[in-house]
Design a protein around this motif. Structure first.
Motif, PDB file in Angstrom:
ATOM      1  N   THR A   1       0.826  -1.206   0.000  1.00  0.00           N
ATOM      2  CA  THR A   1       0.000   0.000   0.000  1.00  0.00           C
ATOM      3  C   THR A   1       0.861   1.257   0.000  1.00  0.00           C
ATOM      4  O   THR A   1       0.368   2.330  -0.325  1.00  0.00           O
ATOM      5  N   THR A   2       2.128   1.109   0.314  1.00  0.00           N
ATOM      6  CA  THR A   2       3.038   2.257   0.365  1.00  0.00           C
ATOM      7  C   THR A   2       3.699   2.531  -0.976  1.00  0.00           C
ATOM      8  O   THR A   2       3.857   3.690  -1.362  1.00  0.00           O
ATOM      9  N   ASP A   3       4.070   1.479  -1.699  1.00  0.00           N
ATOM     10  CA  ASP A   3       4.881   1.649  -2.902  1.00  0.00           C
ATOM     11  C   ASP A   3       4.185   1.369  -4.230  1.00  0.00           C
ATOM     12  O   ASP A   3       4.720   1.726  -5.275  1.00  0.00           O
ATOM     13  N   THR A   4       3.034   0.740  -4.204  1.00  0.00           N
ATOM     14  CA  THR A   4       2.378   0.326  -5.448  1.00  0.00           C
ATOM     15  C   THR A   4       1.206   1.250  -5.750  1.00  0.00           C
ATOM     16  O   THR A   4       0.368   1.513  -4.884  1.00  0.00           O
ATOM     17  N   THR A   5       1.132   1.722  -6.984  1.00  0.00           N
ATOM     18  CA  THR A   5       0.028   2.611  -7.344  1.00  0.00           C
ATOM     19  C   THR A   5      -1.291   1.842  -7.430  1.00  0.00           C
ATOM     20  O   THR A   5      -1.305   0.628  -7.674  1.00  0.00           O
ATOM     21  N   ILE A   6      -2.355   2.575  -7.248  1.00  0.00           N
ATOM     22  CA  ILE A   6      -3.691   1.986  -7.374  1.00  0.00           C
ATOM     23  C   ILE A   6      -3.880   1.434  -8.781  1.00  0.00           C
ATOM     24  O   ILE A   6      -4.463   0.361  -8.961  1.00  0.00           O
ATOM     25  N   ASN A   7      -3.370   2.132  -9.780  1.00  0.00           N
ATOM     26  CA  ASN A   7      -3.466   1.667 -11.156  1.00  0.00           C
ATOM     27  C   ASN A   7      -2.850   0.281 -11.316  1.00  0.00           C
ATOM     28  O   ASN A   7      -3.454  -0.611 -11.917  1.00  0.00           O
ATOM     29  N   THR A   8      -1.660   0.096 -10.768  1.00  0.00           N
ATOM     30  CA  THR A   8      -0.979  -1.201 -10.851  1.00  0.00           C
ATOM     31  C   THR A   8      -1.804  -2.277 -10.156  1.00  0.00           C
ATOM     32  O   THR A   8      -1.973  -3.382 -10.691  1.00  0.00           O
ATOM     33  N   LEU A   9      -2.330  -1.957  -8.995  1.00  0.00           N
ATOM     34  CA  LEU A   9      -3.135  -2.931  -8.247  1.00  0.00           C
ATOM     35  C   LEU A   9      -4.393  -3.316  -9.014  1.00  0.00           C
ATOM     36  O   LEU A   9      -4.749  -4.493  -9.088  1.00  0.00           O
TER      37      LEU A   9
ATOM     38  N   LEU B   1     -13.871   0.716  -3.951  1.00  0.00           N
ATOM     39  CA  LEU B   1     -12.769   1.539  -4.454  1.00  0.00           C
ATOM     40  C   LEU B   1     -12.611   1.400  -5.964  1.00  0.00           C
ATOM     41  O   LEU B   1     -12.493   2.402  -6.673  1.00  0.00           O
ATOM     42  N   SER B   2     -12.620   0.197  -6.469  1.00  0.00           N
ATOM     43  CA  SER B   2     -12.390   0.016  -7.908  1.00  0.00           C
ATOM     44  C   SER B   2     -13.536   0.571  -8.751  1.00  0.00           C
ATOM     45  O   SER B   2     -13.341   0.870  -9.928  1.00  0.00           O
ATOM     46  N   ASP B   3     -14.711   0.745  -8.153  1.00  0.00           N
ATOM     47  CA  ASP B   3     -15.869   1.301  -8.867  1.00  0.00           C
ATOM     48  C   ASP B   3     -16.083   2.782  -8.557  1.00  0.00           C
ATOM     49  O   ASP B   3     -17.050   3.374  -9.020  1.00  0.00           O
ATOM     50  N   TYR B   4     -15.194   3.373  -7.770  1.00  0.00           N
ATOM     51  CA  TYR B   4     -15.313   4.774  -7.387  1.00  0.00           C
ATOM     52  C   TYR B   4     -15.372   5.635  -8.647  1.00  0.00           C
ATOM     53  O   TYR B   4     -14.530   5.505  -9.539  1.00  0.00           O
ATOM     54  N   PRO B   5     -16.390   6.492  -8.765  1.00  0.00           N
ATOM     55  CA  PRO B   5     -16.564   7.275 -10.000  1.00  0.00           C
ATOM     56  C   PRO B   5     -15.358   8.135 -10.390  1.00  0.00           C
ATOM     57  O   PRO B   5     -15.126   8.366 -11.565  1.00  0.00           O
ATOM     58  N   LYS B   6     -14.586   8.575  -9.421  1.00  0.00           N
ATOM     59  CA  LYS B   6     -13.442   9.439  -9.718  1.00  0.00           C
ATOM     60  C   LYS B   6     -12.107   8.691  -9.556  1.00  0.00           C
ATOM     61  O   LYS B   6     -11.077   9.296  -9.294  1.00  0.00           O
ATOM     62  N   ILE B   7     -12.147   7.388  -9.758  1.00  0.00           N
ATOM     63  CA  ILE B   7     -10.949   6.558  -9.575  1.00  0.00           C
ATOM     64  C   ILE B   7      -9.797   7.025 -10.466  1.00  0.00           C
ATOM     65  O   ILE B   7      -8.636   6.935 -10.077  1.00  0.00           O
ATOM     66  N   ASP B   8     -10.108   7.551 -11.646  1.00  0.00           N
ATOM     67  CA  ASP B   8      -9.047   7.998 -12.554  1.00  0.00           C
ATOM     68  C   ASP B   8      -8.219   9.129 -11.954  1.00  0.00           C
ATOM     69  O   ASP B   8      -7.064   9.305 -12.323  1.00  0.00           O
ATOM     70  N   TRP B   9      -8.785   9.880 -11.037  1.00  0.00           N
ATOM     71  CA  TRP B   9      -8.061  10.984 -10.407  1.00  0.00           C
ATOM     72  C   TRP B   9      -6.957  10.487  -9.489  1.00  0.00           C
ATOM     73  O   TRP B   9      -5.989  11.201  -9.239  1.00  0.00           O
ATOM     74  N   ILE B  10      -7.123   9.265  -8.952  1.00  0.00           N
ATOM     75  CA  ILE B  10      -6.166   8.769  -7.954  1.00  0.00           C
ATOM     76  C   ILE B  10      -5.423   7.515  -8.410  1.00  0.00           C
ATOM     77  O   ILE B  10      -4.721   6.908  -7.620  1.00  0.00           O
TER      78      ILE B  10
ATOM     79  N   TRP C   1      -1.761   7.285  -7.551  1.00  0.00           N
ATOM     80  CA  TRP C   1      -1.442   7.399  -6.131  1.00  0.00           C
ATOM     81  C   TRP C   1      -1.327   6.008  -5.519  1.00  0.00           C
ATOM     82  O   TRP C   1      -1.841   5.031  -6.043  1.00  0.00           O
ATOM     83  N   THR C   2      -0.685   5.952  -4.373  1.00  0.00           N
ATOM     84  CA  THR C   2      -0.694   4.718  -3.583  1.00  0.00           C
ATOM     85  C   THR C   2      -1.848   4.807  -2.588  1.00  0.00           C
ATOM     86  O   THR C   2      -2.399   5.891  -2.345  1.00  0.00           O
ATOM     87  N   LEU C   3      -2.198   3.679  -2.009  1.00  0.00           N
ATOM     88  CA  LEU C   3      -3.263   3.688  -1.007  1.00  0.00           C
ATOM     89  C   LEU C   3      -2.860   4.504   0.221  1.00  0.00           C
ATOM     90  O   LEU C   3      -3.707   5.144   0.856  1.00  0.00           O
ATOM     91  N   ARG C   4      -1.589   4.516   0.556  1.00  0.00           N
ATOM     92  CA  ARG C   4      -1.119   5.321   1.700  1.00  0.00           C
ATOM     93  C   ARG C   4      -1.245   6.810   1.401  1.00  0.00           C
ATOM     94  O   ARG C   4      -1.499   7.606   2.302  1.00  0.00           O
ATOM     95  N   GLN C   5      -1.097   7.205   0.153  1.00  0.00           N
ATOM     96  CA  GLN C   5      -1.291   8.605  -0.207  1.00  0.00           C
ATOM     97  C   GLN C   5      -2.764   8.982  -0.090  1.00  0.00           C
ATOM     98  O   GLN C   5      -3.098  10.060   0.395  1.00  0.00           O
ATOM     99  N   VAL C   6      -3.645   8.099  -0.510  1.00  0.00           N
ATOM    100  CA  VAL C   6      -5.085   8.349  -0.395  1.00  0.00           C
ATOM    101  C   VAL C   6      -5.479   8.419   1.083  1.00  0.00           C
ATOM    102  O   VAL C   6      -6.353   9.199   1.465  1.00  0.00           O
TER     103      VAL C   6
END
Length: 97
Positions: free
Chosen positions: A28-36, A53-62, A65-70
């Motif tokens: 959650t610290t080093d891997t981007t949400i996109n990669t996950l 989270l994966s269905d979040y309407p504004k997922i493209d905005w984050i 980011w990593t989950l720790r950044q969110v």
């Protein structure tokens, strides 16, 4: 002299190989949400541990980011405890497999 250089070379190679092994684990610290979300096994973990989270309407905005950044923006939803569970589950899969 040659033998010593060879031993140092092998030690160096072994040292360099260790981070590569560690890099095969998502976190959650080093891997981007996109990669996950692009890895089916990791996405299944995200869907289980962080439903919606994966269905979040504004997922493209984050996505970058990593989950720790969110977590810094929404600490009540992305608690240390929840992200520790995600990390533990992600550790059970090899990145990109």
């Amino acid at each position: 002299m040659f033998r010593n250089a060879m031993v140092v070379g092998l030690i160096t190679i072994g040292t360099l190989a260790s981070p590569a092994v560690a890099a095969n684990v998502y976190t959650t610290t080093d891997t981007t949400i996109n990669t996950l979300l692009n890895d089916p096994a990791a996405r299944a973990i995200i869907d289980k541990d962080l439903p919606g989270l994966s269905d979040y309407p504004k997922i493209d905005w984050i996505r970058d980011w990593t989950l720790r950044q969110v977590q810094k923006l929404t600490p009540d939803k992305f608690t240390d405890e929840r992200l520790a569970v995600v990390d533990a589950d992600l550790a059970t899969i090899a990145a990109g497999k």
